[in-house]
Design an enzyme around this catalytic site. Structure first.
Site, short mmCIF file in Angstrom:
data_model
loop_
_atom_site.label_atom_id
_atom_site.label_comp_id
_atom_site.label_asym_id
_atom_site.label_seq_id
_atom_site.Cartn_x
_atom_site.Cartn_y
_atom_site.Cartn_z
N LYS A 110 0.83 -1.21 0.00
CA LYS A 110 0.00 0.00 0.00
C LYS A 110 0.87 1.27 0.00
CE LYS A 110 -3.99 -2.22 2.25
NZ LYS A 110 -4.99 -2.12 3.37
N TYR A 136 -12.55 -2.26 -3.51
CA TYR A 136 -13.06 -2.37 -2.14
C TYR A 136 -14.59 -2.28 -2.10
CZ TYR A 136 -8.50 -2.24 0.25
OH TYR A 136 -7.26 -2.54 0.74
N ASN A 192 -2.10 0.29 6.69
CA ASN A 192 -1.55 -0.94 7.27
C ASN A 192 -0.66 -1.75 6.32
OD1 ASN A 192 -3.62 -1.82 5.67
ND2 ASN A 192 -4.77 -2.85 7.29
N HIS A 239 -2.15 -5.42 1.57
CA HIS A 239 -3.43 -6.12 1.39
C HIS A 239 -3.12 -7.54 0.96
CE1 HIS A 239 -7.26 -7.45 -0.26
NE2 HIS A 239 -6.57 -7.85 -1.31
N GLU A 248 -9.77 -10.32 -7.56
CA GLU A 248 -8.82 -9.21 -7.42
C GLU A 248 -7.71 -9.29 -8.47
OE1 GLU A 248 -7.74 -9.58 -3.29
OE2 GLU A 248 -9.74 -8.94 -2.62
P1 ATP Z 1 -7.14 -5.89 3.31
O1 ATP Z 1 -8.48 -6.17 2.67
O2 ATP Z 1 -6.61 -4.51 2.99
O3 ATP Z 1 -6.14 -6.98 3.08
P2 ATP Z 1 -8.16 -6.91 5.77
O4 ATP Z 1 -8.76 -7.98 4.93
O5 ATP Z 1 -7.25 -7.31 6.89
O6 ATP Z 1 -7.34 -5.88 4.88
P3 ATP Z 1 -10.73 -5.62 5.71
O7 ATP Z 1 -11.74 -5.87 6.75
O8 ATP Z 1 -10.89 -6.25 4.37
O9 ATP Z 1 -9.30 -5.98 6.33
O10 ATP Z 1 -10.61 -4.05 5.54
C1 ATP Z 1 -10.01 -3.51 4.36
C2 ATP Z 1 -9.13 -2.34 4.75
O11 ATP Z 1 -9.95 -1.29 5.25
C3 ATP Z 1 -8.13 -2.63 5.86
O12 ATP Z 1 -6.91 -3.14 5.39
C4 ATP Z 1 -7.92 -1.28 6.47
O13 ATP Z 1 -6.91 -0.55 5.79
C5 ATP Z 1 -9.26 -0.59 6.26
N1 ATP Z 1 -10.01 -0.66 7.51
C6 ATP Z 1 -10.61 -1.74 8.05
N2 ATP Z 1 -11.21 -1.44 9.21
C7 ATP Z 1 -10.97 -0.11 9.41
C8 ATP Z 1 -11.31 0.82 10.43
N3 ATP Z 1 -12.03 0.45 11.48
N4 ATP Z 1 -10.88 2.09 10.29
C9 ATP Z 1 -10.16 2.47 9.21
N5 ATP Z 1 -9.80 1.64 8.21
C10 ATP Z 1 -10.20 0.37 8.32
MG MG Z 2 -9.93 -7.61 3.16
#
Ligand code: ATP
Ligand code: MG
Length: 137
Positions: free
Chosen positions: A9, A49, A112, A115, A126
């Protein structure tokens, strides 16, 4: 053999740790079979997303993911989806296990570092958003 989709990211690209993150994949036995640097449009980030469209953090997420270039890659290996999720650590870096990518390279849930697809089905969707068949080796 399984494939998963991965993103380095904008925060991690900005921290100059693309190579360190790729090294984690390779040391774990995941092979990088496609890769490129891209700068997402808001439309493409929103498509990627789409499952989070109704979440309160959606606009911030799209803003962050379009804030700078990202690396997108396809990783291949035994149990690639789950293995990559293990390497990444918990979504919130504050909760991520020691030695995971998010623990070592990220501070905030909203930025974070990486992804990774959450299932083989998500991986197929994806990968299709970013790569054509002739770009995957
Ligand atoms: P990713 O899909 O990016 O691999 P993930 O599967 O661990 O991450 P998801 O639940 O799919 O998490 O959320 C997608 C992304 O949205 C997260 O990586 C994070 O950057 C963002 N995100 C998730 N929860 C929050 C939150 N509470 N506040 C801000 N951003 C969030
Ligand atoms: Mg995810």
């Amino acid at each position: 053999i399984e494939q998963t989709f991965s993103i380095v990211k904008p925060d991690a690209v900005g921290k100059n740790v693309i190579g360190e993150i790729y090294s984690r994949f390779e040391k774990a036995g995941l092979k990088i079979v496609a890769a490129k640097m891209v700068h997402l449009s808001a439309d493409k980030a929103g498509e990627f997303y789409a499952e989070h469209r109704e979440r309160p953090f959606f606009n911030d997420l799209v803003g962050f993911m379009t804030s700078g270039p990202i690396m997108v890659q396809v990783l291949e290996g035994e149990n690639a989806v789950a293995l990559n999720r293990d390497l990444m650590g918990a979504t919130n870096p504050k909760e991520a296990a020691a030695g995971t990518i998010r623990a070592d390279f990220a501070e905030e849930v909203s930025a974070n570092a990486v992804h990774g697809s959450d299932s083989p089905e998500s991986a197929r969707r994806e990968i299709g958003i970013f790569f054509s068949a002739d770009e995957i080796f």
